[in-house]
Design a protein around this motif. Structure first.
Motif, PDB file in Angstrom:
ATOM      1  N   UNK A  14       0.697  -1.222   0.185  1.00 55.00           N
ATOM      2  CA  UNK A  14       0.113  -0.039  -0.018  1.00 55.00           C
ATOM      3  C   UNK A  14       1.072   1.330  -0.016  1.00 55.00           C
ATOM      4  N   UNK A  15       0.397   2.309  -0.337  1.00 56.82           N
ATOM      5  CA  UNK A  15       1.145   3.774  -0.713  1.00 56.82           C
ATOM      6  C   UNK A  15       1.740   4.068   0.565  1.00 56.82           C
ATOM      7  N   UNK A  16       1.097   3.811   1.626  1.00 58.09           N
ATOM      8  CA  UNK A  16       1.348   4.368   2.910  1.00 58.09           C
ATOM      9  C   UNK A  16       2.600   3.672   3.506  1.00 58.09           C
ATOM     10  N   UNK A  17       3.038   2.380   2.925  1.00 58.44           N
ATOM     11  CA  UNK A  17       3.829   1.455   3.611  1.00 58.44           C
ATOM     12  C   UNK A  17       5.028   1.504   2.742  1.00 58.44           C
ATOM     13  N   UNK A  18       4.936   2.282   1.391  1.00 55.53           N
ATOM     14  CA  UNK A  18       6.001   2.228   0.378  1.00 55.53           C
ATOM     15  C   UNK A  18       7.078   3.628   0.901  1.00 55.53           C
ATOM     16  N   UNK A  19       8.273   3.524   0.320  1.00 59.16           N
ATOM     17  CA  UNK A  19       9.237   4.488   0.505  1.00 59.16           C
ATOM     18  C   UNK A  19       8.964   5.873  -0.051  1.00 59.16           C
ATOM     19  N   UNK A  20       9.563   6.730   0.240  1.00 54.62           N
ATOM     20  CA  UNK A  20       9.177   8.203   0.014  1.00 54.62           C
ATOM     21  C   UNK A  20       9.665   8.261  -1.599  1.00 54.62           C
ATOM     22  N   UNK A  21      10.654   7.262  -2.142  1.00 47.52           N
ATOM     23  CA  UNK A  21      11.091   7.433  -3.519  1.00 47.52           C
ATOM     24  C   UNK A  21      11.060   6.063  -4.268  1.00 47.52           C
ATOM     25  N   UNK A  22      10.713   6.278  -5.612  1.00 47.20           N
ATOM     26  CA  UNK A  22      10.938   5.159  -6.549  1.00 47.20           C
ATOM     27  C   UNK A  22      12.047   4.942  -7.157  1.00 47.20           C
ATOM     28  N   UNK A  23      12.682   3.899  -7.291  1.00 48.50           N
ATOM     29  CA  UNK A  23      14.156   3.803  -8.181  1.00 48.50           C
ATOM     30  C   UNK A  23      14.284   2.599  -9.027  1.00 48.50           C
ATOM     31  N   UNK A  24      14.886   2.619 -10.210  1.00 50.95           N
ATOM     32  CA  UNK A  24      15.158   1.811 -10.884  1.00 50.95           C
ATOM     33  C   UNK A  24      16.637   1.896 -11.327  1.00 50.95           C
ATOM     34  N   UNK A  25      17.393   0.718 -11.478  1.00 49.06           N
ATOM     35  CA  UNK A  25      18.854   0.733 -11.667  1.00 49.06           C
ATOM     36  C   UNK A  25      19.186  -0.451 -12.427  1.00 49.06           C
ATOM     37  N   UNK A  26      19.826  -0.412 -13.651  1.00 47.19           N
ATOM     38  CA  UNK A  26      19.939  -1.455 -14.363  1.00 47.19           C
ATOM     39  C   UNK A  26      21.715  -1.258 -14.566  1.00 47.19           C
ATOM     40  N   UNK A  27      22.148  -2.629 -14.397  1.00 43.23           N
ATOM     41  CA  UNK A  27      23.902  -2.777 -14.610  1.00 43.23           C
ATOM     42  C   UNK A  27      23.958  -3.945 -15.720  1.00 43.23           C
ATOM     43  N   UNK A  58      25.098  -1.001  -4.480  1.00 41.69           N
ATOM     44  CA  UNK A  58      25.615  -2.137  -3.579  1.00 41.69           C
ATOM     45  C   UNK A  58      24.867  -2.978  -3.350  1.00 41.69           C
ATOM     46  N   UNK A  59      23.744  -2.808  -3.166  1.00 44.05           N
ATOM     47  CA  UNK A  59      22.565  -3.608  -2.685  1.00 44.05           C
ATOM     48  C   UNK A  59      22.326  -4.760  -3.982  1.00 44.05           C
ATOM     49  N   UNK A  60      22.326  -4.198  -5.314  1.00 43.12           N
ATOM     50  CA  UNK A  60      22.223  -5.003  -6.401  1.00 43.12           C
ATOM     51  C   UNK A  60      23.349  -5.831  -6.550  1.00 43.12           C
ATOM     52  N   UNK A  61      24.656  -5.417  -6.430  1.00 46.49           N
ATOM     53  CA  UNK A  61      25.847  -6.329  -6.362  1.00 46.49           C
ATOM     54  C   UNK A  61      25.964  -7.270  -5.265  1.00 46.49           C
ATOM     55  N   UNK A  62      25.376  -7.150  -4.093  1.00 47.22           N
ATOM     56  CA  UNK A  62      25.432  -7.937  -3.036  1.00 47.22           C
ATOM     57  C   UNK A  62      24.550  -9.088  -3.385  1.00 47.22           C
ATOM     58  N   UNK A  63      23.524  -8.731  -4.446  1.00 45.59           N
ATOM     59  CA  UNK A  63      22.424 -10.065  -4.717  1.00 45.59           C
ATOM     60  C   UNK A  63      22.911 -10.684  -5.717  1.00 45.59           C
ATOM     61  N   UNK A  64      24.002  -9.956  -6.478  1.00 42.82           N
ATOM     62  CA  UNK A  64      24.446 -10.419  -7.882  1.00 42.82           C
ATOM     63  C   UNK A  64      25.981  -9.931  -8.119  1.00 42.82           C
ATOM     64  N   UNK A  65      26.886 -10.754  -7.252  1.00 44.52           N
ATOM     65  CA  UNK A  65      28.067 -10.387  -7.016  1.00 44.52           C
ATOM     66  C   UNK A  65      28.853 -10.155  -8.376  1.00 44.52           C
ATOM     67  N   UNK A  67      28.010  -8.726 -10.996  1.00 42.34           N
ATOM     68  CA  UNK A  67      27.825  -7.600 -11.453  1.00 42.34           C
ATOM     69  C   UNK A  67      28.602  -6.381 -10.727  1.00 42.34           C
ATOM     70  N   UNK A  68      29.646  -6.726  -9.985  1.00 39.88           N
ATOM     71  CA  UNK A  68      30.517  -6.043  -9.243  1.00 39.88           C
ATOM     72  C   UNK A  68      31.417  -4.913 -10.389  1.00 39.88           C
ATOM     73  N   UNK A  69      31.638  -5.264 -11.328  1.00 39.60           N
ATOM     74  CA  UNK A  69      32.388  -4.667 -12.295  1.00 39.60           C
ATOM     75  C   UNK A  69      31.452  -3.971 -13.427  1.00 39.60           C
TER      76      UNK A  69
END
Length: 82
Positions: A14-27, A58-65, A67-69
């Protein structure tokens, strides 16, 4: 070599439980794979856009090491409102 694409998303809340910002990151590691993740987050009050980018990457790389480079292909950080 095989090309691999993965997409990960946070579960819609629900919108009230979501963060203040929406993000998208592609590596991408050219010729090897690409990973896109997106979600919402409320960064600390004193955070800069760069701080958020570094934390999310950093979060994405933790999940997919592997992708570090990887190259950043796309990054978006927007207020989570219409």
């Amino acid at each position: 070599m095989t090309s691999q694409t993965s997409t990960t998303a946070t579960t819609a809340a629900p919108a009230a439980a979501q963060g203040s910002h929406m993000w998208v990151l592609t590596l991408e590691i050219p010729g090897r794979g690409m990973s896109t993740q997106y979600g919402t987050w409320t960064p600390p009050a004193d955070a800069t856009r760069y701080d958020v980018f570094v934390a999310l990457r950093g979060h994405l790389v933790t999940q997919h090491p592997e992708m570090g480079s990887a190259n950043t292909v796309f990054f978006s950080l927007e207020p989570n409102r219409l």
